[in-house]
Design a protein around this motif. Structure first.
Motif, PDB file in Angstrom:
ATOM      1  N   UNK A  12       0.751  -1.142   0.052  1.00  0.00           N
ATOM      2  CA  UNK A  12      -0.126   0.223   0.056  1.00  0.00           C
ATOM      3  C   UNK A  12       0.828   1.195   0.210  1.00  0.00           C
ATOM      4  N   UNK A  13       1.803   1.299   0.913  1.00  0.00           N
ATOM      5  CA  UNK A  13       2.582   2.308   1.243  1.00  0.00           C
ATOM      6  C   UNK A  13       3.649   2.789   0.236  1.00  0.00           C
ATOM      7  N   UNK A  14       4.558   1.756   0.509  1.00  0.00           N
ATOM      8  CA  UNK A  14       5.927   1.894  -0.322  1.00  0.00           C
ATOM      9  C   UNK A  14       5.719   2.034  -1.599  1.00  0.00           C
ATOM     10  N   UNK A  15       4.750   1.233  -2.302  1.00  0.00           N
ATOM     11  CA  UNK A  15       4.527   1.147  -3.840  1.00  0.00           C
ATOM     12  C   UNK A  15       4.089   2.625  -4.039  1.00  0.00           C
ATOM     13  N   UNK A  16       3.113   3.047  -3.221  1.00  0.00           N
ATOM     14  CA  UNK A  16       2.487   4.446  -3.582  1.00  0.00           C
ATOM     15  C   UNK A  16       3.628   5.388  -3.499  1.00  0.00           C
ATOM     16  N   UNK A  17       4.455   5.532  -2.549  1.00  0.00           N
ATOM     17  CA  UNK A  17       5.454   6.632  -2.251  1.00  0.00           C
ATOM     18  C   UNK A  17       6.389   6.592  -3.714  1.00  0.00           C
ATOM     19  N   UNK A  18       6.659   5.170  -3.989  1.00  0.00           N
ATOM     20  CA  UNK A  18       7.473   4.998  -5.427  1.00  0.00           C
ATOM     21  C   UNK A  18       6.994   5.442  -6.384  1.00  0.00           C
ATOM     22  N   UNK A  19       5.715   5.698  -6.479  1.00  0.00           N
ATOM     23  CA  UNK A  19       5.076   6.130  -7.644  1.00  0.00           C
ATOM     24  C   UNK A  19       4.368   7.428  -7.654  1.00  0.00           C
ATOM     25  N   UNK A  20       4.857   8.283  -6.599  1.00  0.00           N
ATOM     26  CA  UNK A  20       4.470   9.772  -6.197  1.00  0.00           C
ATOM     27  C   UNK A  20       3.034   9.657  -5.947  1.00  0.00           C
ATOM     28  N   UNK A  21       2.619   8.940  -5.112  1.00  0.00           N
ATOM     29  CA  UNK A  21       1.210   8.969  -4.529  1.00  0.00           C
ATOM     30  C   UNK A  21       1.015   8.439  -3.251  1.00  0.00           C
ATOM     31  N   UNK A  22      -0.127   8.756  -2.529  1.00  0.00           N
ATOM     32  CA  UNK A  22      -0.232   8.470  -1.127  1.00  0.00           C
ATOM     33  C   UNK A  22      -0.512   7.171  -1.102  1.00  0.00           C
ATOM     34  N   UNK A  23      -1.282   6.439  -1.772  1.00  0.00           N
ATOM     35  CA  UNK A  23      -1.809   5.365  -1.391  1.00  0.00           C
ATOM     36  C   UNK A  23      -3.298   5.621  -0.425  1.00  0.00           C
TER      37      UNK A  23
ATOM     38  N   UNK B 203      -5.649   6.576   2.227  1.00  0.00           N
ATOM     39  CA  UNK B 203      -5.457   7.247   3.428  1.00  0.00           C
ATOM     40  C   UNK B 203      -6.713   7.473   4.409  1.00  0.00           C
ATOM     41  N   UNK B 204      -7.816   6.862   3.738  1.00  0.00           N
ATOM     42  CA  UNK B 204      -9.005   7.070   4.314  1.00  0.00           C
ATOM     43  C   UNK B 204      -9.422   6.071   5.531  1.00  0.00           C
ATOM     44  N   UNK B 205      -9.176   4.884   5.459  1.00  0.00           N
ATOM     45  CA  UNK B 205      -9.531   3.991   6.235  1.00  0.00           C
ATOM     46  C   UNK B 205      -8.621   3.875   7.616  1.00  0.00           C
ATOM     47  N   UNK B 206      -8.838   4.751   8.680  1.00  0.00           N
ATOM     48  CA  UNK B 206      -7.919   4.524   9.700  1.00  0.00           C
ATOM     49  C   UNK B 206      -6.872   5.815   9.493  1.00  0.00           C
ATOM     50  N   UNK B 207      -5.941   6.035  10.556  1.00  0.00           N
ATOM     51  CA  UNK B 207      -4.980   7.054  10.303  1.00  0.00           C
ATOM     52  C   UNK B 207      -4.033   6.498   9.208  1.00  0.00           C
ATOM     53  N   UNK B 208      -3.707   7.484   8.201  1.00  0.00           N
ATOM     54  CA  UNK B 208      -2.774   7.089   7.117  1.00  0.00           C
ATOM     55  C   UNK B 208      -3.333   5.822   6.414  1.00  0.00           C
ATOM     56  N   UNK B 209      -4.584   5.366   6.382  1.00  0.00           N
ATOM     57  CA  UNK B 209      -5.084   4.093   5.631  1.00  0.00           C
ATOM     58  C   UNK B 209      -4.622   2.890   6.242  1.00  0.00           C
ATOM     59  N   UNK B 210      -4.279   2.940   7.528  1.00  0.00           N
ATOM     60  CA  UNK B 210      -3.832   1.700   8.306  1.00  0.00           C
ATOM     61  C   UNK B 210      -4.719   0.550   8.599  1.00  0.00           C
ATOM     62  N   UNK B 211      -5.878   0.915   8.446  1.00  0.00           N
ATOM     63  CA  UNK B 211      -7.121  -0.078   8.545  1.00  0.00           C
ATOM     64  C   UNK B 211      -7.565  -0.422   7.100  1.00  0.00           C
ATOM     65  N   UNK B 212      -7.101   0.125   6.046  1.00  0.00           N
ATOM     66  CA  UNK B 212      -7.289  -0.246   4.691  1.00  0.00           C
ATOM     67  C   UNK B 212      -7.344  -1.776   4.484  1.00  0.00           C
TER      68      UNK B 212
END
Lengths: 99, 345, 168, 178, 390
Positions: free
Chosen positions: B40-51, B53-62
């Protein structure tokens, strides 16, 4: 645990394997039945080895596993060859040595 | 052999239940962490996006949301599929994953089973998943699935060899197949008389480590070795016909296996639950051991996923060439060199 | 397969790593839409606004629309003469001016052909509806969009185009 | 695996009960799966039943304290041989469909032979090893197996390696079409 | 022999050949695989029927028309300004470039010429839409080969280009900005400066792609000597654009014919590659994006002042006659053949789109390659479904 229960299990598997070899016409299934027989033998070997508390039987079981692998390789190659030549893997059809 | 050092004496069934629960946690927790952190996160960051973000803080419950989504979906079985085999296939893959976790030690006394055959058992059960994949591909009654399954099989069998051979160097050096023994050998070993940091085998077995990582990448069918599930070619291969819960099981299987292979790699090459400078028999490690191991898992799987998000995929024949002409000879050389050095020193 | 040269593979890893670091330190290129909104350019074709006073219901836009998504109904009436004693003038009253955004393809021909500057583009884009029938905007709603019409932008140097004014 | 873990935690009497239960389950599953394997018409199903039998055999080996053999069984049989079977079946798609059952007479004869084999060997087994018990205190050591392979059984070991090589080459020669 | 039976005959022969041909290593059964019409790799609805032997393609046949929208017929009942909005949707990634040849053909019929300022702005937008189009290819080629990241970079940086196009035309995808005799509007203030910044970003993107995709050894192994198109075969199949330049044919309408745009006044280079394989096609397009960047930059610096619209009647009636104009569009040569009878609507419009011809080579090109290479070759041919089916 009695030694007998393992031996009887092995005997049952062996008999089922024998039935498979005799009754089935599909080459692959015959090979599988042979695997069944080899496994029955393996169970016997390991059981005897456990009774005598040595590793000799186990080592032999390992050898059998290796041999079985070789046998399946060659056997399947032959089945493939058969399939290629005859478009069928029915073993009853290869009753002649002519290709 | 293996008794959990707990304040109270537990009955056998209690211990077994405890083991089962811990086993579930040990499989699912790293899987969830890896999915969130990397997919979710590292791949998004590597692609200049956030991944997410909605479910839980920083999307942690996604991840939970995704699981919920999959559970709601209809469990579709194609009309021409072999129903029983089709439905059983994901379980076979999961069985392989759950058996794998058994051998990994989390501390001096934290082991599920302390068997003599350790790493050998792990490599053996990891090959069970091939059966599951073949079942899935065949039972789907889809050409793409069948092609994917056949590719997967060819690939997994080919890379089983470098995987096993890469481990051999470690086994020779440690002198045991037992995972706990391998950790201890690294904790108590010394490199040419210098024992300050123990002897993590990555230093002496770097080639083995590299080959192991490449082979793991292939075993996990991840880029650059993801032809069996290549979306642009085979429409996700053997997963094509799966939906809902059964797809989720394949998914969990994939990432849990990634976590467990990372755990295997860290146990074999990075010293497992041990951190240098402390006494490995210290009871402390029963507490911090799992966390240390988790840290190393994240480190190793970072590498695995970094490759995954960066590289394009090979072609089947190139993959086989790489395995047979590069990796296997290299690992054989590695074994020979290790053996000779072991005898000499 | 040629023997793998390390640089290409390693440099590729560097690109993804650099992007990750940049995203972490300088933020991503995407925005979390409902919370953060990007402003479209003033010329963006978002929705069409109607300045009702200018419309003479001449039907040019209706005829030119490739999708036939504009509906106009009007009637003629006699307005009182401008000067006392003059003849009463015949005028067009606009009864209905609807644009069906379910059909519209945002080509902008209607805005362009309007001879009386009654139609304007606005960059507003948040007017999606759960029901497709609600995408039919009537004259009052189209009139409300007028508030969001931005002023026309200045032209780049060297231009001879004249800047038009938005009627307020 | 569960039975193995039991060694230390259970009293010896409990261990035997647990082992017998485990054996019973394994034996029933294996025999049923083996019967289904030789009777099913679908070749892929037969291969999958074979997996069950082989996994059961691995369980039996572990029950007998032969860990290394059990693990090798999983690695070689399930991981390689069955996969080879499935691969072969799926490559020759002619074999994928339903297999026709042999004629009644042949089947009857096969049943007869099978039962005969079972009766004779079973009788002999019961006769010879009446009450011999398997009582291994701990699983056999892998190191011990390794030692004996490379000392006592080095000649058969080398023979097996040559055989494997020969089989490898033979399989390629047979299956290749030039 | 009629055409239908001819095709049947050939299909029969191909089937026979497929049956007779065997894999020498291990004989496996032939299998017919439908790639598409719904397949992730065809990004649209192209269907390719491949006959496989193992994973090797014995015969391939593209089936087009799943997305046929009848633009040629629709154009016959649209006035000329309305046709412009319609043809935006042919090659939906480089939509401004679609308008240009049509407008040029209509201008030729009407014997008007756009003022110089309009020509230069047209050229800038033409090249910007080429960048927007080909940038996506550069990333998409990665994703077709399994690398997930490049395509996100491509979408990210294409967005900046689209923003610039939107700032001028008002539409990101469907600009509808070209008019017979000039342009709808002039450039907004500050646009030139912003666009230069965007061009820098695109150059950075090209550098990233050169490292991440083109420079990757795995990518090279997957594309070098794969799908080689010799120049004569490519020309015989009517290929154009970067596909044929990658085969070493130095042919670019922007330089070789007077398209009526400002390309002749710019200083730029036509890139070719001698190999003709998938890698060459990627490489040529990569260089072309860079070249387009310099072209746009020169355009921005050199825009003459003046009006952007020539004198044309408000209601456009094109005099009777016929005209064919082709331009070097992002995907290759795109041409419009307009027949007018002097009415509000064209009498007949024939669209020659690049992708249709580029895809026609697939039966020849895909024979004997592996399934994974089918994907990489299709990706490297770079077609847009709308451009094939129209």
């Amino acid at each position: 645990m009695l030694l007998n229960q393992f031996l009887l299990l092995a005997a049952a598997l062996f008999a089922i394997g024998v039935y498979g070899v005799l009754a089935r016409r599909n080459g692959v299934l015959v090979l599988m039945s042979i695997e069944l027989i080899l496994n029955a033998v393996n169970i016997n070997l390991v059981a005897f080895s456990a009774v005598r508390a040595t590793v000799g039987g186990e080592v032999f079981a390992l050898f059998i596993i290796a041999v079985a692998a070789a046998e399946v390789g060659v056997g399947l190659a032959m089945v493939l060859l058969l399939y290629r030549n005859r478009r069928s893997i029915d073993l009853t059809e290869i009753d002649q040595l002519r290709g | 052999m293996n008794t959990l050092t707990l304040a109270v004496e537990l009955a056998y069934w209690q211990q077994t239940t405890l083991r089962a629960v811990i086993g579930l946690v040990a499989v699912l927790l790293p899987a969830g962490t890896l999915v969130y952190l990397f997919l979710f996160k590292m791949m998004s960051f590597m692609q200049s996006r956030l991944g997410p973000m909605e479910a839980g803080p920083y999307g942690s419950l996604q991840l939970l949301a995704e699981v919920g989504k999959f559970l709601q979906k209809e469990d579709i079985v194609p009309a021409k599929a072999d129903r029983v085999v089709f439905k059983a296939a994901p379980f076979v893959v999961l069985v392989s994953t759950f058996l794998l976790v058994l051998v990994i030690p989390g501390g001096p006394d934290l082991v599920f089973i302390d068997v003599d055959t350790g790493i050998f058992l792990a490599l053996a059960v990891s090959s069970i998943s091939v059966i599951g994949i073949l079942m899935a591909g065949w039972a789907s009654a889809s050409k793409y699935s069948l092609l994917g399954a056949l590719r997967a099989t060819g690939q997994l069998i080919a890379y089983e060899l470098p995987l096993v051979l890469a481990v051999m160097g470690v086994v020779i050096q440690a002198g045991t197949l037992n995972m706990q023994g391998i950790v201890m050998a690294q904790a108590q070993g010394e490199i040419f008389g210098f024992g300050g940091i123990g002897s993590p085998f990555i230093l002496t077995q770097f080639l083995g480590f590299a080959i192991f990582l490449i082979a793991v990448q292939a075993e996990l069918t991840q880029p650059p070795f993801d032809m069996p599930v290549a979306e642009s070619e085979l429409v996700t291969g053997y997963l094509t016909e799966y939906s809902g819960m059964r797809f989720l099981m394949f998914f969990i299987g994939e990432f849990a296996t990634a976590g467990i292979f990372a755990a295997l790699a860290s146990t074999l090459f990075l010293g497992g639950w041990y951190i240098p400078g402390l006494d490995p028999t210290d009871n402390l490690f029963n507490v911090i051991g799992p966390m240390v191991l988790m840290g190393k898992i994240i480190l190793v799987s970072f590498l695995i996923f970094w490759f995954r998000f960066t590289y394009p995929r090979f072609r089947e024949d190139q993959l086989q060439t790489l395995a047979w002409k590069v990796l296997i000879p290299l690992s054989l050389i590695n074994i020979v060199v290790t053996g000779v050095l072991k005898v000499v020193f | 397969m040629p023997t793998p040269k390390i640089p290409g593979l390693i440099k590729g890893l560097g690109v993804t790593m650099r992007t990750m670091v940049r995203t972490l330190t300088k933020g991503s290129h995407t925005v979390q839409y409902p919370k953060v909104k990007e402003t479209p350019t003033p010329r963006a074709r978002g929705v069409i606004a109607l300045h009702e006073e200018n419309c003479t219901s001449c039907m040019l836009c209706v005829r030119e629309c490739p999708d036939w998504c504009i509906y106009i109904e009007g009637h003629k009436y006699l307005a009182p003469p401008r000067r006392a004693g003059g003849k009463p003038r015949q005028k067009n009253a606009l009864d209905r001016f609807d644009i069906d955004y379910a059909l519209c393809m945002y080509c902008g021909i209607c805005v362009e052909v309007c001879p009386f500057e009654a139609l304007f583009w606005t960059p507003e884009f948040e007017y999606s509806e759960p029901k497709i029938a609600d995408l039919l905007h009537d004259k009052s709603l189209l009139g409300k969009w007028m508030e969001t019409v931005p002023d026309f932008t200045d032209y780049e140097a060297g231009s001879e185009a004249k800047k038009a004014q938005v009627p307020r | 695996m569960a039975a193995l873990q039991g060694f230390d935690s259970l009293t010896s009497g409990d261990t035997v009960v647990a082992q017998n239960i485990a054996f019973g389950i394994l034996a029933v599953v294996m025999i049923v799966a083996a019967l289904r394997m030789v009777t099913t018409l679908n070749v892929v199903h037969a291969a999958l039943y074979l997996v069950i039998v082989l996994a059961g055999a691995a369980g039996i080996f572990i029950l007998l304290g032969a860990e290394f053999v059990g693990v090798t069984q999983v690695l070689v049989y399930i991981g390689a041989i069955v996969v080879l079977f499935l691969f072969g079946i799926m490559l020759t798609r002619g074999a994928l469909g339903e297999d026709e059952e042999a004629n009644i007479e042949k089947r009857r004869m096969a049943v007869l032979v099978g039962v005969l084999v079972l009766v004779v060997t079973g009788g002999a087994v019961l006769d010879s090893f009446g009450d011999a018990a398997v009582n291994r205190a701990a699983p056999s050591l892998t190191a011990e197996i390794g030692d004996s392979i490379f000392s006592q059984y080095i000649v058969p070991f080398e023979a097996v390696s040559v055989l494997l090589l020969a089989a490898l080459i033979g399989a390629i020669v047979i299956a290749r079409k030039d | 022999m009629t055409a239908a039976t001819d095709a049947q005959q050939r299909a029969y022969i191909a089937g026979q050949a497929a049956d007779a041909r065997v894999n020498v290593e291990l004989e496996t059964e032939g299998m017919t695989l439908n790639i598409g019409p719904q397949h992730p790799a065809t990004h649209g609805t192209l269907r390719i029927i491949v006959r496989l032997d193992g994973e090797r393609v014995v015969a391939a046949e593209p089936v087009m028309g799943y997305m046929h929208r009848g633009y040629e017929k629709l154009a016959e009942v649209r006035t000329y300004p309305q046709v412009t909005t319609l043809i935006n949707r042919i090659d939906w990634l480089g939509s401004f470039a679609n308008e240009v040849p049509f407008i040029l053909a209509a201008e030729r019929l009407m014997e008007v010429e756009a003022p110089p300022r309009a020509k230069w702005i047209r050229t800038a937008l033409f090249e910007l839409s080429r960048i927007a189009n080909v940038v996506l290819f550069l990333g998409d080629m990665g994703v077709q080969l399994g690398a997930v990241t490049p395509v996100f970079f491509a979408f990210r940086d294409r967005e900046f280009v689209l923003n610039q196009i939107e700032a001028v035309t008002g539409g990101r995808f469907h600009p509808n900005f070209d008019r017979i005799g000039g342009l709808k509007d002039d450039l907004p203030k500050g646009w030139i400066e912003e666009t230069k910044g965007v061009l820098d970003r695109i150059r950075t993107f090209c550098d990233e792609m050169e490292v991440l995709v083109a420079g990757n050894e795995i990518f090279e192994a997957r594309t070098r000597n794969i799908g080689v198109i010799p120049a004569d075969v490519g020309l015989a199949y009517g290929m154009s654009g970067a596909n044929i330049r990658a085969s070493g044919v130095d042919w670019d309408l922007r330089r070789d014919s007077d398209m009526g745009l400002a390309h002749g006044d710019l200083d730029w280079k036509v890139w070719t590659h001698p190999d003709g394989d998938s890698f060459a096609r990627y490489w040529v397009r990569l260089q072309e994006v860079r070249e387009s960047c310099t072209m746009v930059e020169q355009c921005l610096d050199g825009i003459p002042s003046g009006p952007v619209m020539a004198k044309v009647p408000r209601i456009i009636k094109v005099p009777a006659g016929e005209a064919y104009v082709e331009t070097e569009n992002p995907l290759g040569i795109m041409g419009y053949y307009i027949v007018s009878k002097g009415e509000l609507v064209p009498y007949r419009v024939k669209i020659r789109s690049a992708s249709f011809n580029n895809v026609s080579i697939t039966p020849w090109l895909l024979e004997g390659v592996y399934v994974p290479d089918v994907i990489s070759i299709l990706a490297s041919l770079y077609f847009i479904l709308g451009d094939i089916d129209r």
